[in-house]
Structures are given as structure tokens and as C-alpha cells.
Design an enzyme around this catalytic site. Sequence first.
Site, PDB file in Angstrom:
ATOM      1  N   SER A 156     -12.726  -9.528   2.817  1.00 12.67           N
ATOM      2  CA  SER A 156     -11.489  -9.764   1.934  1.00 12.67           C
ATOM      3  C   SER A 156     -11.005  -8.268   1.869  1.00 12.67           C
ATOM      4  O   SER A 156     -11.471  -7.411   1.501  1.00 12.67           O
ATOM      5  CB  SER A 156     -11.349 -10.356   0.631  1.00 12.67           C
ATOM      6  OG  SER A 156     -10.585  -9.839  -0.197  1.00 12.67           O
TER       7      SER A 156
ATOM      8  N   LYS B  90      -6.089 -19.515  -1.536  1.00 13.54           N
ATOM      9  CA  LYS B  90      -4.835 -18.548  -1.041  1.00 13.54           C
ATOM     10  C   LYS B  90      -3.747 -19.073  -2.021  1.00 13.54           C
ATOM     11  O   LYS B  90      -4.164 -19.668  -2.897  1.00 13.54           O
ATOM     12  CB  LYS B  90      -4.403 -18.716   0.468  1.00 13.54           C
ATOM     13  CG  LYS B  90      -5.292 -18.327   1.327  1.00 13.54           C
ATOM     14  CD  LYS B  90      -5.445 -16.709   1.416  1.00 13.54           C
ATOM     15  CE  LYS B  90      -6.329 -16.104   2.237  1.00 13.54           C
ATOM     16  NZ  LYS B  90      -6.538 -14.520   2.021  1.00 13.54           N
TER      17      LYS B  90
ATOM     18  N   ASP C 210      -3.929 -15.601   7.477  1.00 14.32           N
ATOM     19  CA  ASP C 210      -2.770 -15.879   7.011  1.00 14.32           C
ATOM     20  C   ASP C 210      -1.960 -16.720   7.972  1.00 14.32           C
ATOM     21  O   ASP C 210      -0.850 -17.525   7.707  1.00 14.32           O
ATOM     22  CB  ASP C 210      -1.693 -14.653   6.658  1.00 14.32           C
ATOM     23  CG  ASP C 210      -2.422 -14.136   5.507  1.00 14.32           C
ATOM     24  OD1 ASP C 210      -3.262 -14.819   4.772  1.00 14.32           O
ATOM     25  OD2 ASP C 210      -2.065 -12.890   5.247  1.00 14.32           O
TER      26      ASP C 210
ATOM     27  N   ARG D 223       0.791  -1.344   0.027  1.00 17.15           N
ATOM     28  CA  ARG D 223       0.018   0.002   0.102  1.00 17.15           C
ATOM     29  C   ARG D 223       0.861   1.474   0.052  1.00 17.15           C
ATOM     30  O   ARG D 223       0.335   2.290  -0.539  1.00 17.15           O
ATOM     31  CB  ARG D 223      -0.976  -0.046   1.279  1.00 17.15           C
ATOM     32  CG  ARG D 223      -2.123  -1.046   0.901  1.00 17.15           C
ATOM     33  CD  ARG D 223      -2.670  -1.567   2.165  1.00 17.15           C
ATOM     34  NE  ARG D 223      -3.912  -2.326   2.059  1.00 17.15           N
ATOM     35  CZ  ARG D 223      -3.916  -3.817   1.912  1.00 17.15           C
ATOM     36  NH1 ARG D 223      -2.708  -4.357   1.872  1.00 17.15           N
ATOM     37  NH2 ARG D 223      -4.900  -4.456   1.716  1.00 17.15           N
TER      38      ARG D 223
HETATM   39  C1  S3P Z   1      -4.310  -9.157   2.168  1.00 19.65           C
HETATM   40  C2  S3P Z   1      -5.310  -9.577   2.417  1.00 19.65           C
HETATM   41  C3  S3P Z   1      -5.719 -10.981   2.693  1.00 19.65           C
HETATM   42  C4  S3P Z   1      -4.311 -11.669   3.195  1.00 19.65           C
HETATM   43  C5  S3P Z   1      -3.064 -11.499   2.126  1.00 19.65           C
HETATM   44  C6  S3P Z   1      -2.899 -10.034   2.117  1.00 19.65           C
HETATM   45  C7  S3P Z   1      -4.027  -7.617   1.991  1.00 19.65           C
HETATM   46  O1  S3P Z   1      -6.076 -11.689   1.828  1.00 19.65           O
HETATM   47  O2  S3P Z   1      -4.724 -13.090   2.996  1.00 19.65           O
HETATM   48  O3  S3P Z   1      -1.870 -12.333   2.492  1.00 19.65           O
HETATM   49  O4  S3P Z   1      -2.979  -6.976   1.619  1.00 19.65           O
HETATM   50  O5  S3P Z   1      -4.908  -7.012   1.679  1.00 19.65           O
HETATM   51  P1  S3P Z   1      -7.805 -11.614   1.212  1.00 19.65           P
HETATM   52  O6  S3P Z   1      -8.221  -9.844   1.134  1.00 19.65           O
HETATM   53  O7  S3P Z   1      -7.960 -12.490   0.202  1.00 19.65           O
HETATM   54  O8  S3P Z   1      -8.248 -12.159   2.649  1.00 19.65           O
END
Ligand code: S3P
Length: 427
Positions: free
Chosen positions: A165, A341, A314, A25
Site C-alpha cells: 500500500s 477501498k 484502482d 502529495r
Molecule cells: C493511493 C494508493 C492506493 C490507491 C488509492 C490512492 C495513494 O491505495 O488505491 O486510490 O495515493 O497512495 P492503497 O495504498 O491503500 O493501496
Amino acid sequence: MRRILGVTSIQGETAVPGDKSISHRAVMLSALAEGTTTINGFLAGADCLSTISCFRKLGISIEQDGERVVVDGKGWFGLKEPAEVLDTGNSGTTIRLMMGILSSQPFHTVLLGDESIARRPMKRVTVPLRQMKAKIDGREGGEYTPLSVRGGGLQAVEYHSPVSSAQVKSSVLLAGLQAEGTTVLYEPELSRDHTERMLRSFGVNIESFAGGVRVKGGQSLLSPGRIDVPGDISSAAFILAAAAIVPGSRILVKNVGVNPTRTGILDVLREMGARLVLHNEREVNGEPVADIELQYAPLTGIEIGGDVIPRLIDEVPIIAVLASQAQGQTVIRDAAELKVKETNRIDTVVGELTKMGASIEATEDGMVIRGRTPLHGAVCDSHGDHRIGMAMAVAGLIASEETVITNTESINVSFPGFFDVLQTISE
Ligand code: S3P
């Protein structure tokens, strides 16, 4: 390939590389902002490097030297139409958030990733972005890569995401920032909120409320000049877990992000019986940070499900390892997201831990682990999934005989230097 031998204890002080979610980000928002941003503590792992490479192809000048990155932002519409395909590598966060950003851009882009990305569902972002009037095409109607986006002229949307998510939420919010009207995103349970926090530090007005978040279109981003990325709690989890399963251990992991949308693993460790203390709690760029100390204590099995799941999604592979060393039964439910995942993590965790002698069964939406079981060395495969490779390496620390982990290069996705850190804290 790496060989792991049993250890007598885990001791000392250490730190882990920068947070993966925050590093992505930081690059994205800096590239879209007016002004130059210096990012310190950047995770120079494969996934975040994919994000940098995409923005370079979009014409943004980015200098990267290890953990220090300087991004020369030219404002939201300072990107140019790329002459090449954008390669997102193994990174779901890169591809899904880029889809949101590119939906606002008045040009054409093609996105691709590796063979794991090619299996991951994309309709979760292409559906809302199409509702916002982005022109998106892709394999199987936009479910899989390769994907193409022709953006611009977006309309705000009120979207009820069927999944909790942060990638979906962030993608829609980023598109919403340049849409006409106010975009509202609802999610079943609160997912990690790094995008919302960082947008605020770039001067964006964004409103979080119970069940969702709201942003008005037409806002520009102003660089805060500097972003310091804390250590990744998802990487710290492997170190903390190592100390939690090796009797007599005590470890201090310094400078870890402890955003409450990410600390489900700390709740689980405490509930299982580990002795955990947070020191030096502070806030950096709107993100809570602390030093985490863990002292070994015998673990007991627990039930994990409901709204804690997005807060530890995670960490399920390493929680399965903890559970194998906890007295009694641990049940993980409401975690069907694990199937989409980097690998199907229900199958890969169950398969690999079974090889080492754990009593573990897959269920429809999680797994059941019965402990405490002595583990024995085995040849385990990461399946190209960083978190599976690291979870098995930690399990190897308490196994009788040698454990061999194959395909360990995938660990560079989130934790370059993992084996060195493990070595320095092992006795
Ligand atoms: C993440 C969101 C999660 C996570 C991934 C990183 C992110 O995934 O599992 O490792 O940086 O927004 P999801 O948005 O699919 O839950």
C-alpha cells in the site's frame, strides 16, 4: 443521477484531470517545505480539496483557483495546532498520509472523515506509527475514525508492511523524515512510488531498493518552485476502456502519467488485444508522462494476479467491464485489498455488472468474468464510489436500452467533468 445511451463509436482527442495521488502529495510536500510552490494541473476533485482544507486548518496559506494552486510553505515545523477537527472527507490518501505527517508534529490533532472512511482500516498506519512512538488513539483501538494524534519525539523503525500500500508506505516515510535514525519500509510488492519521486524533487535523500525504501530522519524539504501534475492514468483508464469495447473506436488521451507503478491497466489492455501506442514520452518533475492512443480490436480474456495487482488496483472495476466484452474467461486474483477501498469493490462491481447481464462471480480475492456477454440497460448505483459510477457509465455505452446511474456526485472525487468528456468523444 445520469442517463447513458449506447454509442456507435468513441473518437477524437481528449485529456483527463490531474493525477489524484500526485495532487495530494504536491499539496502536502509544498506545505511542509520552505518556500512557495505553484502547482499546475492540480486535480480540483473532492479528495484533493480535503487535503487543502486540512492544511489550511493547520495554518498554511493556500490559494486555489481551479487547477492552479499556490502553497506558501513555512517548513516542516511551520504547522500550528488546529482548533478544529480535520475533516478528510472520502479520502483514504488524505487521512493515512496526514497521520504520518501529524505523528511528527508536537501537538494534538483529531481526524475524521465520511461514512466510507469510518469503515476503512487504519491499523495499517496506526500500528507502525505507534511503533515510532506517536501517541495515537481511535475507535476500536485505533482501527477506525475518529482518530487522534499527539506527535513528536519519533524514533525510526524498520517496518515490514503486510500489505502493498502506497498509503502505508508514504505515511511511514513521512513520519520517518523527522524521526531519530533511519526508517526502512519493506512491502510485499512495489506500490506506487509518487512519494519517493516527489520527495527527491524537494531535495530529500531517499533510497529505493528491491523490496523497500529507506530514509534518514532530520531532513528538511526545499520547494522546487513549481510542480506540473500529469493527467491521471486511473481516470484515463475509463476513456481508454470505452474505446476498447466500442467497435471502430480510436481515441488519443493526451498528457497522462505513465509511472511504471501505475501502468498495469496498459499491460492488461495490450494483453487482451487492444491496439495501444504511447506517443511523446517524456519526464515531468521526475514522473514519466505520455499521450496514449488506443484503437479498438476484439478482446480476449486473460489471467490477472501477483505483482501486477498493486499496479492496477484502482482499475479493477473497469477491467471487469472490459472482461465482460472479451472472448473467454478472465480471472482476477490476489486482489483482496479491493474489499477495503471506498466500497467493497468485489461486491459492488459484481452486483452492479450482474444487473446489466454480465456473467461475473466474486471469489475470495477477486472475481471471475466470462465473456463475451451482451449487456442490457439497468438502474445502477455508484454506492458513493466514484470508480464504480464511472465503470457502470462506460458499460452503459454498449448496453441495449438506457442505463441509469444513481449517486453520480461521487464521481467528482477523482474525475470532475467525466460526463462532459464522455459526451465530446461519443458518436
Ligand atoms: C493511493 C494508493 C492506493 C490507491 C488509492 C490512492 C495513494 O491505495 O488505491 O486510490 O495515493 O497512495 P492503497 O495504498 O491503500 O493501496
